[in-house]
Write an enzyme that holds these catalytic residues in place. Structure first.
Site, PDB file in Angstrom:
ATOM      1  N   HIS A 242      -1.412  10.233  14.138  1.00 41.97           N
ATOM      2  CA  HIS A 242      -1.439   9.944  12.705  1.00 41.97           C
ATOM      3  C   HIS A 242      -0.057   9.629  12.096  1.00 41.97           C
ATOM      4  CE1 HIS A 242      -5.528  11.495  12.897  1.00 41.97           C
ATOM      5  NE2 HIS A 242      -5.094  12.644  13.367  1.00 41.97           N
TER       6      HIS A 242
HETATM    7  O1  RIB Z   1      -5.575  14.151   9.078  1.00 47.69           O
HETATM    8  C1  RIB Z   1      -4.369  14.005   9.795  1.00 47.69           C
HETATM    9  C2  RIB Z   1      -3.232  14.624   9.047  1.00 47.69           C
HETATM   10  O2  RIB Z   1      -3.459  16.022   8.899  1.00 47.69           O
HETATM   11  C3  RIB Z   1      -1.886  14.507   9.801  1.00 47.69           C
HETATM   12  O3  RIB Z   1      -0.853  14.414   8.860  1.00 47.69           O
HETATM   13  C4  RIB Z   1      -1.797  15.795  10.543  1.00 47.69           C
HETATM   14  O4  RIB Z   1      -0.446  16.211  10.785  1.00 47.69           O
HETATM   15  C5  RIB Z   1      -2.439  16.744   9.572  1.00 47.69           C
HETATM   16  O5  RIB Z   1      -1.446  17.133   8.623  1.00 47.69           O
END
Ligand code: RIB
Ligand code: CA
Length: 313
Positions: A242
């Site tokens: 992500h």
């Molecule tokens: O949904 C993904 C996000 O949530 C990313 O930023 C991960 O690190 C969590 O914080």
């Protein structure tokens, strides 16, 4: 011309990789500071993890501040089930020698935006939007001074990851996301629709380990730990990666595509709390408040990440 950025983060393994990508790119990115927020795990642990990553990178001059301990209105929801009890399970990183800055992260964001020339600072958010929203509420004058907010947040075509309707960062603090998305600040949103297309396949993780430096080894160990949960959930050959997408957007925006649309946050229904209602087909006349990215070139993304990680110790 380097781009001045503040990174707001809840490290988490994927946040850590995003921080390392930014710390490896001083020609393009001038990291003014890092601010920790409660999210993946509690604030104190997230802040400690940020210190560990800054030390791992060797860029110990970059200041780290702690921000808010909980969402604006709701009880904190964390994600130890994904990231482990420390939030950075996987590698065995030494206790940080570097200390947190005294100034609260929200005040640091406000003061920096008031000091730097208007329109020169980009906020990169990798966790819940609590700190940025609190800064906007405490000091509304900073809104026109922000060049852009680039956020890993939301989901629409890929639906939710913490509930069927919501992505974690928005779910934890939907009110904060609503404050930011209605602030009028230019926003680029990098949702699960993008991050679910950049999977940490085994040959990619092996590529990190083969770099041969401590950062490549640590990244390989982090992602081998954190990906197990998502591989089980999605049944893919690798987990979505992500937060580094936020930094990759700043470095190589051409790797991504998307469009300007309206995104509105659900803050009242308990069933769909934190849903990012994306008017992707422009059915309504709601203001187009977000550049909503929808996909990325995954091979080029991992090539960039591997090349930059190799620049670190
Ligand atoms: O949904 C993904 C996000 O949530 C990313 O930023 C991960 O690190 C969590 O914080
Ligand atoms: Ca995060």
């Amino acid at each position: 011309m380097t781009r001045k950025i503040i990174i707001d983060t809840d490290p988490g393994q994927d946040d850590a990789v995003a921080l390392l990508l930014a710390l490896a790119s001083p020609e393009e990115l001038d990291i003014l500071g890092i601010v920790a927020v409660a999210g993946n795990v509690g604030l104190a642990q997230n802040a400690r993890n940020a210190l560990k990553i800054v030390e791992l990178s060797g860029r110990t001059e970059v200041p780290v501040h702690a921000g808010c301990e909980r969402p604006m209105r709701r009880k904190l929801v964390t994600a130890e089930h994904v990231h482990g009890p420390t939030g950075l399970d996987g590698p065995d990183l030494p206790e940080p020698q570097k200390k947190l800055e005294d100034k609260h992260g929200v005040d640091y964001i406000i003061d920096t935006l008031r000091t730097e020339p208007p329109g020169t600072v980009t906020l990169c958010t990798l966790g819940p939007l609590t700190n940025v929203a609190m800064a906007l509420v405490k000091a509304p004058d900073i809104a026109p001074r922000i060049r852009e907010i680039v956020m890993m947040a939301g989901a629409y075509f890929e639906v939710g990851n913490i509930t069927p309707a919501a992505e974690f960062n928005v779910y934890v603090d939907p009110e904060a996301a609503d404050v930011v998305l209605t602030s009028g600040v230019p926003i680029t949103m990098i949702p699960l629709d993008v991050t679910h297309g950049v999977l940490s396949l085994s040959h990619r993780l092996e590529g990190f380990a083969r770099i041969g430096n401590r950062c490549g080894k640590a990244v390989s160990e982090m992602l081998n730990f954190s990906e197990r949960f998502d591989m089980e959930k999605y049944g893919n050959e690798g987990a979505p990666l992500h937060d580094p997408c936020v930094i990759a957007w700043l470095l190589k925006p051409d790797l991504f595509d998307g469009r300007k649309i309206n995104v509105t946050i659900e803050t009242t229904s308990e069933l769909t709390r934190g849903m990012t209602v994306a008017d992707y087909w422009r059915i309504t006349d709601r203001p187009k408040n977000v550049l909503y990215l929808r996909s990325a070139d995954d091979d080029a993304f991992y090539a960039l990440l591997t090349e930059r990680l190799a620049r670190l110790p």
